[in-house]
Design a protein around this motif. Sequence first.
Motif, short mmCIF file in Angstrom:
data_model
loop_
_atom_site.label_atom_id
_atom_site.label_comp_id
_atom_site.label_asym_id
_atom_site.label_seq_id
_atom_site.Cartn_x
_atom_site.Cartn_y
_atom_site.Cartn_z
N PHE A 91 0.84 -1.20 0.00
CA PHE A 91 0.00 0.00 0.00
C PHE A 91 0.88 1.26 0.00
N PHE A 92 1.99 1.21 0.73
CA PHE A 92 2.92 2.34 0.69
C PHE A 92 3.39 2.59 -0.74
N ARG A 93 3.68 1.54 -1.45
CA ARG A 93 4.28 1.68 -2.77
C ARG A 93 3.26 1.86 -3.89
N GLN A 94 2.05 1.31 -3.72
CA GLN A 94 1.10 1.28 -4.84
C GLN A 94 -0.17 2.11 -4.64
N ARG A 95 -0.48 2.48 -3.38
CA ARG A 95 -1.74 3.17 -3.16
C ARG A 95 -1.62 4.48 -2.39
N PHE A 96 -0.60 4.67 -1.59
CA PHE A 96 -0.48 5.92 -0.86
C PHE A 96 0.08 7.00 -1.79
N ALA A 97 -0.65 8.10 -1.90
CA ALA A 97 -0.33 9.11 -2.90
C ALA A 97 1.01 9.79 -2.65
N SER A 98 1.38 9.94 -1.40
CA SER A 98 2.65 10.58 -1.06
C SER A 98 3.11 10.02 0.28
N THR A 99 4.39 9.67 0.37
CA THR A 99 4.89 9.09 1.61
C THR A 99 6.05 9.87 2.21
N ASN A 100 6.52 10.91 1.54
CA ASN A 100 7.70 11.62 2.02
C ASN A 100 7.49 12.20 3.41
N HIS A 101 6.33 12.79 3.65
CA HIS A 101 6.05 13.38 4.97
C HIS A 101 6.05 12.30 6.05
N LEU A 102 5.43 11.17 5.76
CA LEU A 102 5.38 10.07 6.73
C LEU A 102 6.79 9.58 7.04
#
Length: 258
Positions: free
Chosen positions: A82-93
Motif C-alpha cells: 500500500f505504501f508503494r502502490q496506493r499511498f499518494a505521497s509518503t515523504n512526509h510520513l
Amino acid sequence: MGPHAASKPLTMSEQADELEERMMHELNDKIATKSVLFTMGDGKVEMEGGAALQAQHPGKYFLMGADPRLPKMPDKPQLIDFFRQRFASTNHLLQSATHALKAGHNEKVVLACLLHDIGVVGFIRCDHGYWGAQLIEPYVDEEVSWAIKVHQALRFFPDEAAGYAYPDMYRKYFGPDYQPEPYIVEEYKRARNHKHYMTARLICINDIYSFDPNAKVSLDDFVDIMGRNFKQPKEGLGFDNTPSSHMWRTLMWPTRFL
C-alpha cells in the motif's frame, strides 16, 4: 478523419467524449464508477445510477475488480504494498518517522509517526486520524492506533512542557481565528490524562518538522520496524476478515461498482 476535421479544435464535449473513450480502452471496455464522496468533493451531491451509466456505454459491463489504470496490487497485499502502490505521497510520513528514529524513540512511537497520516495519503483528509487508526487497529498495539486517532485533536493544542507549540503553518492554512470543533476539544480533554498521551504528542512533535521537500528518506529504513510491530496477515490486507478489511479493499478497488 479529414484534414479539416483534424485542424478544427475539439469542443469541451468532444474532448470529454474522447477522454471517456480512451479511459474505456484502458479499462478493457469496463465501466469504472466514482463514489458520491468524489462528487461531493466538487460541491455536488449527486450520482448516476447503473442503468443510466450503462445506457451511455451500451454493451459494456461495470468494473468489479482491479482498475488497470492503477498500479497492480499483489494477490495477498501487505502494508508495504500500500505504501508503494496506493499511498499518494509518503515523504512526509517517512520524514516524521525518521525524526522519531533519530531522536531515539521506541519502535511503537516510530511506527505511529510512520502511519499517522495514512488516512490522508490513502483515503480522505477529514478526520484522517480516526480513519487511519481504524485502518490499522487490528494489526498494531493499542498504543499505536490510539495515538494516531487522537493526534487529530492534539495537534491543535500546544503543550509547551513537551516542546510543542501551536504551528505557525496552521495560522497560515486556517486563519488566526480558527477554533477546533467541540468534538475535537472533547477528544483533547480525554486524551490529556490517557496513559499513551505522550505517544500521541510525539506524533505531533515529529509531524510539524517533516515538510522538507529536499529531505532524503527511504521506506527501506522502516521495513524491519513494520515487520516487528505490524501483524501482517497471511491472507493479505483486505482478505483477513477484520473490522477494517473492507477499508483496505476499498483502497485496492476504489472504482469497483459494488
